[in-house]
Design a protein around this motif. Structure first.
Motif, mmCIF file in Angstrom:
data_model
loop_
_atom_site.group_PDB
_atom_site.id
_atom_site.type_symbol
_atom_site.label_atom_id
_atom_site.label_comp_id
_atom_site.label_asym_id
_atom_site.label_seq_id
_atom_site.Cartn_x
_atom_site.Cartn_y
_atom_site.Cartn_z
ATOM 1 N N GLN A 1 -19.356 8.538 37.926
ATOM 2 C CA GLN A 1 -17.943 8.367 37.766
ATOM 3 C C GLN A 1 -17.288 7.900 39.016
ATOM 4 O O GLN A 1 -16.110 7.380 39.290
ATOM 5 C CB GLN A 1 -16.850 8.848 36.789
ATOM 6 N N SER B 1 -18.114 6.519 41.720
ATOM 7 C CA SER B 1 -18.073 5.340 42.003
ATOM 8 C C SER B 1 -17.059 4.443 41.577
ATOM 9 O O SER B 1 -16.355 3.535 42.181
ATOM 10 C CB SER B 1 -19.659 4.542 41.799
ATOM 11 N N GLY B 2 -16.748 4.511 40.251
ATOM 12 C CA GLY B 2 -15.807 3.596 39.515
ATOM 13 C C GLY B 2 -14.294 4.254 39.835
ATOM 14 O O GLY B 2 -13.425 3.501 39.995
ATOM 15 N N ARG C 1 -13.854 2.800 43.180
ATOM 16 C CA ARG C 1 -13.421 1.273 43.031
ATOM 17 C C ARG C 1 -11.861 0.913 42.718
ATOM 18 O O ARG C 1 -11.392 0.364 43.163
ATOM 19 C CB ARG C 1 -14.392 0.576 42.385
ATOM 20 N N LEU C 2 -11.557 1.955 41.710
ATOM 21 C CA LEU C 2 -10.146 1.790 41.220
ATOM 22 C C LEU C 2 -9.086 2.128 42.465
ATOM 23 O O LEU C 2 -8.304 1.301 42.554
ATOM 24 C CB LEU C 2 -9.794 3.048 40.268
ATOM 25 N N TYR D 1 -20.793 8.911 47.693
ATOM 26 C CA TYR D 1 -20.050 7.981 46.877
ATOM 27 C C TYR D 1 -19.138 7.338 47.669
ATOM 28 O O TYR D 1 -18.253 6.391 47.311
ATOM 29 C CB TYR D 1 -19.439 8.661 45.666
ATOM 30 N N GLU E 1 -15.030 5.562 31.117
ATOM 31 C CA GLU E 1 -15.159 5.214 32.402
ATOM 32 C C GLU E 1 -14.049 4.627 32.918
ATOM 33 O O GLU E 1 -13.071 4.204 32.543
ATOM 34 C CB GLU E 1 -16.225 4.182 32.510
ATOM 35 N N PRO E 2 -14.071 5.023 34.410
ATOM 36 C CA PRO E 2 -12.719 4.544 35.552
ATOM 37 C C PRO E 2 -12.428 3.262 35.236
ATOM 38 O O PRO E 2 -11.333 2.953 35.299
ATOM 39 C CB PRO E 2 -13.298 5.328 36.836
ATOM 40 N N GLU E 3 -13.632 2.247 35.051
ATOM 41 C CA GLU E 3 -13.143 0.972 35.223
ATOM 42 C C GLU E 3 -13.075 0.369 33.658
ATOM 43 O O GLU E 3 -13.347 -0.697 33.469
ATOM 44 C CB GLU E 3 -14.189 0.226 36.019
ATOM 45 N N SER E 4 -12.960 1.343 32.724
ATOM 46 C CA SER E 4 -12.985 0.763 31.319
ATOM 47 C C SER E 4 -11.767 0.002 31.257
ATOM 48 O O SER E 4 -10.572 0.086 31.904
ATOM 49 C CB SER E 4 -12.900 1.878 30.414
#
Length: 168
Positions: free
Chosen positions: A47, A49-50, A53-54, A92, A153-156
């Motif tokens: 997570q 990675s997400g 990206r956030l 990461y 998930e962070p990008e949910s």
């Protein structure tokens, strides 16, 4: 615009940065902050990675992720501050701020988490942190506006929508 923090804001507590010195949580006043208890040796560790990206997507709009290492869940964050920082950077590419390693549950629970755990998630869970990568979204006013399970998930869509709303 400067936001006045009241005595209940999670941003009104002191915590040290992973690499030493104060993380100065009050410096996040006026920003939306996603506080995440993290661990390097967990099945949910990807997570990062997400989360990164956030951070990249929303940082310029007044948002930051704040990683809070914790070793309370099966010893999945055993490293020193230097080892954690190196792992996050090398594996990461983490650029968001990280705090010192703290306890999120029990008698040694850090004051930051004392102020977070009373907030319930969409399923009604409040209280103790369930696992690594539980997420709390703090609005620009310094108050908790969302709590998300470790498996979110962070990008949910759910979490991204909450961040977008929090940054306005």
């Amino acid at each position: 615009m400067t936001t006045e923090l009241n005595g209940t804001s999670p941003l009104g507590v002191s915590i040290d940065a992973l690499t030493g010195g104060s993380a100065e949580l009050a410096s996040y006043a006026g920003k939306a902050v996603l506080v995440v208890n993290v661990a390097s040796k967990c099945g949910l560790t990807p997570q990062y990675s997400g989360l990164e990206r956030l951070q990249e997507r929303f940082a310029e709009k007044g948002f930051t992720v704040l990683g809070v290492p914790c070793n309370q869940f099966l010893g999945q964050e055993p490293g020193s501050a230097e080892e954690i920082a190196e792992f996050c950077s090398a594996t990461y590419g983490v650029s968001f701020p990280m705090t010192e390693k703290v306890e999120v549950n029990g008698e040694g629970r850090h004051a930051l988490y004392e102020r977070l755990v009373g907030f319930a998630d969409a399923e009604g869970h409040s209280g103790d942190i369930r696992w690594n990568f539980e997420k709390f979204l703090i609005g620009r006013d310094g108050q908790v506006v969302g709590r998300f399970s470790p498996q979110t998930e962070p990008e949910s869509a759910e979490l991204v929508a909450a961040v977008e709303k929090a940054i306005g």
